[in-house]
Design a protein around this motif. Structure first.
Motif, PDB file in Angstrom:
ATOM      1  N   HIS A 202       3.345  -9.180  -9.624  1.00 24.83           N
ATOM      2  CA  HIS A 202       3.810  -9.731 -11.038  1.00 24.83           C
ATOM      3  C   HIS A 202       2.808 -11.079 -11.158  1.00 24.83           C
ATOM      4  CE1 HIS A 202       6.204 -12.475  -8.385  1.00 24.83           C
ATOM      5  NE2 HIS A 202       6.034 -13.381  -9.237  1.00 24.83           N
ATOM      6  N   LEU A 203       2.685 -11.288 -12.363  1.00 26.37           N
ATOM      7  CA  LEU A 203       1.940 -12.460 -12.747  1.00 26.37           C
ATOM      8  C   LEU A 203       2.680 -13.123 -13.894  1.00 26.37           C
ATOM      9  CD1 LEU A 203      -0.884 -13.876 -13.067  1.00 26.37           C
ATOM     10  CD2 LEU A 203      -1.545 -12.323 -14.907  1.00 26.37           C
ATOM     11  N   LYS A 204       3.089 -14.562 -13.638  1.00 30.31           N
ATOM     12  CA  LYS A 204       3.640 -15.296 -14.756  1.00 30.31           C
ATOM     13  C   LYS A 204       2.777 -15.726 -15.682  1.00 30.31           C
ATOM     14  CE  LYS A 204       6.989 -16.743 -11.217  1.00 30.31           C
ATOM     15  NZ  LYS A 204       7.709 -17.789 -10.282  1.00 30.31           N
ATOM     16  N   GLU A 205       3.400 -16.315 -16.842  1.00 26.83           N
ATOM     17  CA  GLU A 205       2.912 -16.935 -17.909  1.00 26.83           C
ATOM     18  C   GLU A 205       1.986 -18.281 -17.369  1.00 26.83           C
ATOM     19  OE1 GLU A 205       6.028 -17.822 -20.578  1.00 26.83           O
ATOM     20  OE2 GLU A 205       5.697 -16.234 -21.646  1.00 26.83           O
ATOM     21  N   GLY A 206       0.767 -18.251 -17.657  1.00 27.45           N
ATOM     22  CA  GLY A 206      -0.291 -19.324 -17.324  1.00 27.45           C
ATOM     23  C   GLY A 206      -0.556 -19.707 -15.969  1.00 27.45           C
ATOM     24  N   GLU A 207      -0.030 -18.513 -15.040  1.00 23.82           N
ATOM     25  CA  GLU A 207      -0.610 -18.592 -13.560  1.00 23.82           C
ATOM     26  C   GLU A 207      -1.882 -17.894 -13.390  1.00 23.82           C
ATOM     27  OE1 GLU A 207       1.751 -17.024  -9.552  1.00 23.82           O
ATOM     28  OE2 GLU A 207       1.901 -15.812 -11.310  1.00 23.82           O
ATOM     29  N   VAL A 208      -2.494 -18.481 -12.197  1.00 29.20           N
ATOM     30  CA  VAL A 208      -3.464 -17.743 -11.701  1.00 29.20           C
ATOM     31  C   VAL A 208      -3.057 -17.400 -10.508  1.00 29.20           C
ATOM     32  CG1 VAL A 208      -5.998 -18.375 -11.063  1.00 29.20           C
ATOM     33  CG2 VAL A 208      -4.793 -19.799 -12.869  1.00 29.20           C
ATOM     34  N   LEU A 209      -3.371 -16.055 -10.359  1.00 30.53           N
ATOM     35  CA  LEU A 209      -2.871 -15.117  -8.979  1.00 30.53           C
ATOM     36  C   LEU A 209      -4.298 -14.658  -8.628  1.00 30.53           C
ATOM     37  CD1 LEU A 209      -1.005 -13.622  -7.272  1.00 30.53           C
ATOM     38  CD2 LEU A 209      -0.890 -11.948  -9.167  1.00 30.53           C
ATOM     39  N   GLY A 210      -4.516 -14.652  -7.441  1.00 30.15           N
ATOM     40  CA  GLY A 210      -5.851 -14.322  -6.859  1.00 30.15           C
ATOM     41  C   GLY A 210      -5.526 -12.952  -6.001  1.00 30.15           C
ATOM     42  N   ILE A 211      -6.300 -12.067  -6.074  1.00 34.62           N
ATOM     43  CA  ILE A 211      -6.405 -10.825  -5.241  1.00 34.62           C
ATOM     44  C   ILE A 211      -7.713 -10.826  -4.193  1.00 34.62           C
ATOM     45  CG2 ILE A 211      -6.259  -8.348  -5.124  1.00 34.62           C
ATOM     46  CD1 ILE A 211      -4.676  -8.261  -7.763  1.00 34.62           C
ATOM     47  N   VAL A 212      -7.304 -10.916  -3.021  1.00 34.82           N
ATOM     48  CA  VAL A 212      -8.578 -10.708  -2.170  1.00 34.82           C
ATOM     49  C   VAL A 212      -8.503  -9.620  -1.317  1.00 34.82           C
ATOM     50  CG1 VAL A 212      -8.728 -13.375  -2.355  1.00 34.82           C
ATOM     51  CG2 VAL A 212      -7.360 -12.183  -0.344  1.00 34.82           C
ATOM     52  N   GLY A 213      -9.878  -9.376  -0.788  1.00 40.66           N
ATOM     53  CA  GLY A 213     -10.085  -8.490   0.196  1.00 40.66           C
ATOM     54  C   GLY A 213     -11.427  -7.944   0.201  1.00 40.66           C
ATOM     55  N   GLU A 214     -12.035  -7.153   1.458  1.00 42.92           N
ATOM     56  CA  GLU A 214     -13.105  -6.871   1.410  1.00 42.92           C
ATOM     57  C   GLU A 214     -13.529  -5.545   0.544  1.00 42.92           C
ATOM     58  OE1 GLU A 214     -14.507  -6.384   5.918  1.00 42.92           O
ATOM     59  OE2 GLU A 214     -12.310  -6.239   5.905  1.00 42.92           O
ATOM     60  N   SER A 215     -14.815  -5.247   0.403  1.00 41.14           N
ATOM     61  CA  SER A 215     -15.142  -4.358  -0.784  1.00 41.14           C
ATOM     62  C   SER A 215     -14.589  -2.940  -0.187  1.00 41.14           C
ATOM     63  CB  SER A 215     -16.759  -4.045  -0.817  1.00 41.14           C
ATOM     64  OG  SER A 215     -17.431  -5.545  -1.204  1.00 41.14           O
ATOM     65  N   GLY A 216     -14.030  -2.344  -1.228  1.00 40.95           N
ATOM     66  CA  GLY A 216     -13.533  -1.029  -1.062  1.00 40.95           C
ATOM     67  C   GLY A 216     -12.027  -1.003  -0.642  1.00 40.95           C
ATOM     68  N   CYS A 217     -11.138  -2.254  -0.767  1.00 43.86           N
ATOM     69  CA  CYS A 217      -9.938  -2.328  -0.710  1.00 43.86           C
ATOM     70  C   CYS A 217      -8.948  -1.925  -1.875  1.00 43.86           C
ATOM     71  CB  CYS A 217      -9.611  -3.809  -0.077  1.00 43.86           C
ATOM     72  SG  CYS A 217     -10.276  -4.237   1.352  1.00 43.86           S
ATOM     73  N   GLY A 218      -9.566  -1.587  -2.983  1.00 45.36           N
ATOM     74  CA  GLY A 218      -9.083  -1.280  -4.104  1.00 45.36           C
ATOM     75  C   GLY A 218      -8.733  -2.296  -5.127  1.00 45.36           C
ATOM     76  N   LYS A 219      -9.308  -3.480  -5.095  1.00 44.71           N
ATOM     77  CA  LYS A 219      -9.010  -4.695  -6.005  1.00 44.71           C
ATOM     78  C   LYS A 219      -9.512  -4.217  -7.460  1.00 44.71           C
ATOM     79  CE  LYS A 219     -11.676  -7.376  -3.908  1.00 44.71           C
ATOM     80  NZ  LYS A 219     -12.431  -6.728  -2.952  1.00 44.71           N
ATOM     81  N   SER A 220     -10.690  -3.927  -7.873  1.00 45.86           N
ATOM     82  CA  SER A 220     -11.339  -3.384  -8.772  1.00 45.86           C
ATOM     83  C   SER A 220     -10.493  -2.246  -9.326  1.00 45.86           C
ATOM     84  CB  SER A 220     -12.840  -3.233  -8.792  1.00 45.86           C
ATOM     85  OG  SER A 220     -13.751  -4.173  -8.491  1.00 45.86           O
ATOM     86  N   VAL A 221     -10.215  -1.367  -8.696  1.00 48.10           N
ATOM     87  CA  VAL A 221      -9.386  -0.031  -9.204  1.00 48.10           C
ATOM     88  C   VAL A 221      -8.186  -0.728  -9.693  1.00 48.10           C
ATOM     89  CG1 VAL A 221      -8.522   2.077  -8.849  1.00 48.10           C
ATOM     90  CG2 VAL A 221     -10.916   1.487  -7.849  1.00 48.10           C
ATOM     91  N   THR A 222      -7.442  -1.426  -9.225  1.00 52.40           N
ATOM     92  CA  THR A 222      -6.242  -2.029  -9.642  1.00 52.40           C
ATOM     93  C   THR A 222      -6.555  -2.868 -11.036  1.00 52.40           C
ATOM     94  OG1 THR A 222      -5.331  -2.650  -7.376  1.00 52.40           O
ATOM     95  CG2 THR A 222      -4.415  -3.762  -9.349  1.00 52.40           C
ATOM     96  N   SER A 223      -7.539  -3.414 -11.179  1.00 55.49           N
ATOM     97  CA  SER A 223      -7.887  -4.120 -12.703  1.00 55.49           C
ATOM     98  C   SER A 223      -7.882  -3.206 -13.561  1.00 55.49           C
ATOM     99  CB  SER A 223      -9.017  -5.250 -12.488  1.00 55.49           C
ATOM    100  OG  SER A 223     -10.151  -4.352 -12.183  1.00 55.49           O
ATOM    101  N   LEU A 224      -8.966  -2.148 -13.172  1.00 57.43           N
ATOM    102  CA  LEU A 224      -9.238  -0.932 -14.051  1.00 57.43           C
ATOM    103  C   LEU A 224      -8.083  -0.147 -14.563  1.00 57.43           C
ATOM    104  CD1 LEU A 224     -12.592   0.163 -12.574  1.00 57.43           C
ATOM    105  CD2 LEU A 224     -12.248  -1.096 -14.786  1.00 57.43           C
ATOM    106  N   SER A 225      -7.057  -0.209 -13.637  1.00 56.67           N
ATOM    107  CA  SER A 225      -5.946   0.733 -13.735  1.00 56.67           C
ATOM    108  C   SER A 225      -5.028  -0.239 -15.022  1.00 56.67           C
ATOM    109  CB  SER A 225      -4.935   0.862 -12.439  1.00 56.67           C
ATOM    110  OG  SER A 225      -5.507   1.570 -11.579  1.00 56.67           O
ATOM    111  N   ILE A 226      -4.905  -1.562 -14.872  1.00 57.24           N
ATOM    112  CA  ILE A 226      -3.966  -2.251 -15.673  1.00 57.24           C
ATOM    113  C   ILE A 226      -4.676  -2.213 -17.292  1.00 57.24           C
ATOM    114  CG2 ILE A 226      -3.433  -4.747 -16.474  1.00 57.24           C
ATOM    115  CD1 ILE A 226      -3.653  -5.354 -13.354  1.00 57.24           C
ATOM    116  N   MET A 227      -6.035  -2.142 -17.370  1.00 51.01           N
ATOM    117  CA  MET A 227      -6.769  -2.077 -18.362  1.00 51.01           C
ATOM    118  C   MET A 227      -6.706  -0.554 -18.964  1.00 51.01           C
ATOM    119  SD  MET A 227      -7.410  -5.133 -19.136  1.00 51.01           S
ATOM    120  CE  MET A 227      -8.827  -4.893 -20.678  1.00 51.01           C
TER     121      MET A 227
END
Length: 340
Positions: A33-58
């Motif tokens: 989850h992400l709260k109002e005004g919060e800065v939440l980081g997602i980290v991991g090596e390339s190929g871990c699914g970070k960008s696909v997560t963002s594209l899924s949200i959009m």
């Protein structure tokens, strides 16, 4: 509890790519989850699914071969996965905006900065005059620290430096005052000085405008300086989540410990920089057991047979590791709870 409301809730998200080689689960049952005004980081090596997560949200997962096969993405009282494309276009930019990895490929080389800025404004505010749209665009370019903003409106992307293009992308993302900003590797391919400027700018805008930020990066230094909480992803799964200070002071998962240990430290001279042995597995290649087991120095038989759950190691810290499930306690004897 800080009293802030949750603005974005991701539940059991599953994004799969259907290829000739079979099904590839790029994002595998993740919750956050992400709260109002919060800065939440997602980290991991390339190929871990970070960008696909963002594209899924959009709602921008390429179809085919990608498809969101399960879960829900709640923005307020709306499940974004149940909206049609027309409805999603009203959400994108207006409520949730995104900064993509490479600004040169995200900006159209055939149109001026001004054309692209004003188009983004007028799409979402159809009653706004062109003159007012230009005024707002110039104000936003000034806000992100670009000099001679009025003149820049007539420039093309190739006439700008990498750092300037990235600032333009931030300005375009924020021009409609979104509630959520997704920044996918916003400092990729920029030199260290410009990286620091861009991250400082994003933090200032977060504070000034109250925009919640989902920051996707592989740079732990950026996370330490910018984020409040951090999620560590590996092979499509969330393997650890904690407040940023707690994660750095007391990392639980062997992968997280390896990532932190890999960060260069100028205070100590080492003959060789530490690196985690092995490579991130190809998505979908591991069907049984812990996905980090082949690279983990603590792996035992159970790790090769079962996929661990997320275990609560404290009220706000959880990790996906069987070291916290031996007779209901971790290696120090502290009781743990399995996340329901």
């Amino acid at each position: 509890m800080d009293g802030r409301k949750t603005i974005l809730q991701v539940n059991d998200l599953q994004t799969t790519f259907f290829t000739d080689s079979g099904e590839i689960p790029a994002v595998d049952h993740i919750d956050f989850h992400l709260k109002e005004g919060e800065v939440l980081g997602i980290v991991g090596e390339s190929g871990c699914g970070k960008s696909v997560t963002s594209l899924s949200i959009m709602g921008l997962v390429p179809k085919p071969p990608g498809k969101i096969v399960g879960g829900e993405i709640l923005y307020g009282n709306k499940d974004l996965l149940k909206l049609n494309e027309k409805q999603m276009r009203q959400i994108r930019g207006n409520d949730i905006a995104m900064i993509f990895q490479e600004p040169m490929t995200s900006l159209n080389p055939l149109f001026t900065i001004g054309n692209q800025m004003t188009e983004a404004i007028r799409i979402h505010e159809r009653g706004l005059s062109k003159k007012k749209a230009v005024t707002r665009a110039v104000e936003m370019l000034n806000l992100v620290g670009l000099p001679r903003a009025t003149e820049l409106m007539n420039d093309y992307p190739h006439q700008l430096s990498g750092g300037m293009r990235q600032r333009v992308m931030i300005a375009m993302a924020l021009v409609c005052n979104p509630k959520v900003l997704i920044a996918d590797e916003p400092t990729t391919a920029l030199d260290v000085t410009i990286q620091a400027q861009i991250m400082k700018l994003m933090k200032e805008l977060n504070t000034r405008l109250g925009t919640a930020v989902l920051l996707i990066t592989h740079d732990l230094g950026v996370v330490a300086e910018t984020c409040e909480r951090v999620i560590v992803m590996y092979a499509g799964q969330i393997i650890e989540e904690a407040p940023v200070r707690k994660l750095f002071e007391d990392p639980q998962h062997p992968y997280t410990k390896g990532l932190i240990q890999s960060v260069p430290d100028m205070r100590f001279k080492k003959d060789r920089l530490y690196s985690i042995p092995g490579n991130v597995p190809r998505p979908g290649s591991i069907r049984h057991g812990c996905r980090f087991a082949a690279r983990c120095e603590f792996a035992f038989d159970r790790c090769l047979k079962e996929n661990p759950a997320l275990y609560e190691t404290s009220d706000d810290h959880q990790t996906r590791c069987f070291l916290f499930d031996r007779e209901g306690a971790d290696m120090n004897g502290n009781k743990t709870l399995v996340k329901s």
